[in-house]
Scaffold this motif. Structure first.
Motif, PDB file in Angstrom:
ATOM      1  N   ASN A 312       1.001  -1.243  -0.052  1.00  0.00           N
ATOM      2  CA  ASN A 312       0.160  -0.033  -0.059  1.00  0.00           C
ATOM      3  C   ASN A 312       0.719   1.330   0.063  1.00  0.00           C
ATOM      4  N   MET A 313       0.110   2.401  -0.216  1.00  0.00           N
ATOM      5  CA  MET A 313       0.790   3.675  -0.146  1.00  0.00           C
ATOM      6  C   MET A 313       1.836   3.769   0.937  1.00  0.00           C
ATOM      7  N   GLU A 314       1.439   3.492   2.152  1.00  0.00           N
ATOM      8  CA  GLU A 314       2.520   3.538   3.569  1.00  0.00           C
ATOM      9  C   GLU A 314       3.548   2.804   3.434  1.00  0.00           C
ATOM     10  N   ASN A 315       3.503   1.466   3.098  1.00  0.00           N
ATOM     11  CA  ASN A 315       4.658   0.790   3.251  1.00  0.00           C
ATOM     12  C   ASN A 315       5.595   0.818   1.644  1.00  0.00           C
ATOM     13  N   VAL A 316       4.940   0.798   0.647  1.00  0.00           N
ATOM     14  CA  VAL A 316       5.703   0.852  -0.813  1.00  0.00           C
ATOM     15  C   VAL A 316       6.659   2.089  -0.752  1.00  0.00           C
ATOM     16  N   THR A 317       6.111   3.245  -0.071  1.00  0.00           N
ATOM     17  CA  THR A 317       6.866   4.525  -0.268  1.00  0.00           C
ATOM     18  C   THR A 317       7.882   4.661   0.664  1.00  0.00           C
ATOM     19  N   LYS A 318       8.113   3.936   1.941  1.00  0.00           N
ATOM     20  CA  LYS A 318       9.022   4.003   2.727  1.00  0.00           C
ATOM     21  C   LYS A 318      10.430   3.293   2.106  1.00  0.00           C
ATOM     22  N   ASN A 319      11.372   3.891   2.784  1.00  0.00           N
ATOM     23  CA  ASN A 319      12.692   3.323   2.316  1.00  0.00           C
ATOM     24  C   ASN A 319      13.028   2.354   3.196  1.00  0.00           C
ATOM     25  N   GLN A 320      12.508   1.233   3.427  1.00  0.00           N
ATOM     26  CA  GLN A 320      12.685   0.095   4.432  1.00  0.00           C
ATOM     27  C   GLN A 320      11.999  -1.170   3.972  1.00  0.00           C
ATOM     28  N   LYS A 321      12.248  -2.344   4.205  1.00  0.00           N
ATOM     29  CA  LYS A 321      11.939  -3.483   3.910  1.00  0.00           C
ATOM     30  C   LYS A 321      10.752  -3.576   4.908  1.00  0.00           C
ATOM     31  N   HIS A 322       9.678  -4.652   4.537  1.00  0.00           N
ATOM     32  CA  HIS A 322       8.303  -4.670   5.238  1.00  0.00           C
ATOM     33  C   HIS A 322       8.325  -5.535   6.316  1.00  0.00           C
ATOM     34  N   PHE A 323       9.442  -5.523   7.211  1.00  0.00           N
ATOM     35  CA  PHE A 323       9.387  -6.283   8.411  1.00  0.00           C
ATOM     36  C   PHE A 323       8.104  -6.240   9.142  1.00  0.00           C
ATOM     37  N   SER A 324       7.364  -7.679   9.382  1.00  0.00           N
ATOM     38  CA  SER A 324       6.099  -7.634  10.025  1.00  0.00           C
ATOM     39  C   SER A 324       6.601  -7.443  11.566  1.00  0.00           C
TER      40      SER A 324
END
Length: 325
Positions: A312-324
């Protein structure tokens, strides 16, 4: 002839003809309200001429000095058009305010109304034509010129109503009031156009475009695409430039990485409404990615798969992997 060039050339020729017609209406009526509409037509002609030149530039190929192409000139063209519209509106407001206190005789209002009404109808048709052509070809210049003509047609419609009211009521100071109202409306539309063009020149993020790209990737994601992050988009006229990071299994060789990136490139260019140039940086996965990695035949998995993390827009635009969490 290219569709964009054809459309703006039609707009330029029609704008010249309508400008002459509106000045004929002014000389017939001596109405400040009619002069207001005629003065804005001068802006239409200048704006269309500049828009034609900017569209010519956008068709030029990339070169050493312009590695991203010439598309950004469309934002500059829209900026100039917005400024011209705003200046015309300010001049109209000041002149109309003066004429409220020092009115001049007006005449032949019905003849003027017929001419102005006809020009408004033509502007309405050409305006919709330019907007539709601009949307099909992703041209902010054509859309801006089309919206400008729609604004002009609305102004003309309001002017015709005002002229009829003046003729029916005999209240001639309405001429100045109508002119001021139309001038303020023109200023507002000039501001909106300028604001949008400045956003493009300053590389303001186009949220709608980014959302479209994220939706395409989410709907077509492959199990090897562990996550996408640091996604950014810049628009240069009709072209869209995207850069992002894609996390892939660390054991993929260079050929496999190249193939995955090529697949993403093809997916975006087939599914998106924009011609898109992608710059994709491949990141290797880490052990912390295992719990949301869907690779079914991974021989180095260190944690069980717990669940997919939706893009989504929140996690895709951040400069970090999607750690749960």
């Amino acid at each position: 002839m290219q569709p964009k060039k054809k459309a703006i050339l039609i707009s330029l020729c029609v704008s010249i003809i309508l400008m002459l017609a509106k000045f004929v209406a002014y000389f017939l009526t001596n109405s400040n309200a009619v002069l207001t509409d005629a003065a804005e037509s001068i802006v239409n002609v200048i704006a269309s001429a500049f828009a034609f030149y900017s569209i010519y530039l956008t068709t030029l190929p990339k070169d050493e000095n312009h590695p991203y192409g010439h598309g950004k000139v469309e934002f500059f063209s829209a900026f100039v058009e917005g400024i011209l519209i705003g200046v015309a509106g300010i001049v109209i407001v000041f002149k109309s305010s003066y004429d409220l206190f020092y009115p001049s005789a007006i005449k032949q209002l019905y003849d003027g109304a017929i001419i102005i009404g006809s020009t408004g109808l033509v502007n309405l048709i050409i305006g919709f034509y330019l907007i539709n052509t601009g949307k099909r070809n992703n041209s902010i210049t054509l859309e801006a010129d089309g919206k400008h003509l729609l604004t002009d047609s609305i102004s003309s419609a309001g002017l015709v109503v005002g002229i009829v009211l003046i003729q029916l009521t005999g209240i001639y100071w309405l001429d100045g009031v109508i002119s001021i109202a139309l001038g303020l409306y023109i200023i507002f539309n000039g501001y909106k156009l300028t604001r949008r063009s400045v956003g493009g020149l300053m590389d303001e993020s186009n949220i709608g475009l980014v959302k479209d790209i994220v939706s395409i990737l989410q709907a077509n994601r492959q199990e090897s695409w562990i996550d996408v992050h640091n996604l950014r988009a810049q628009q240069y006229g009709a072209d869209l430039h995207i850069d992002c990071h894609v996390t892939l299994p660390y054991y993929f060789d260079l050929n496999a990485v190249h193939q995955e990136i090529s697949n993403i490139d093809k997916l975006i260019n087939v599914s998106s409404s924009h011609q898109t140039e992608l710059f994709i940086h491949a990141d290797p996965c880490l052990p912390a990615c295992c719990n949301y990695c869907k690779m079914s035949n991974c021989g180095v998995r260190q944690e069980e798969f717990k669940g997919e993390i939706g893009w989504n827009m929140e996690n895709v635009t951040k400069n970090q992997k999607h750690f749960s969490q």
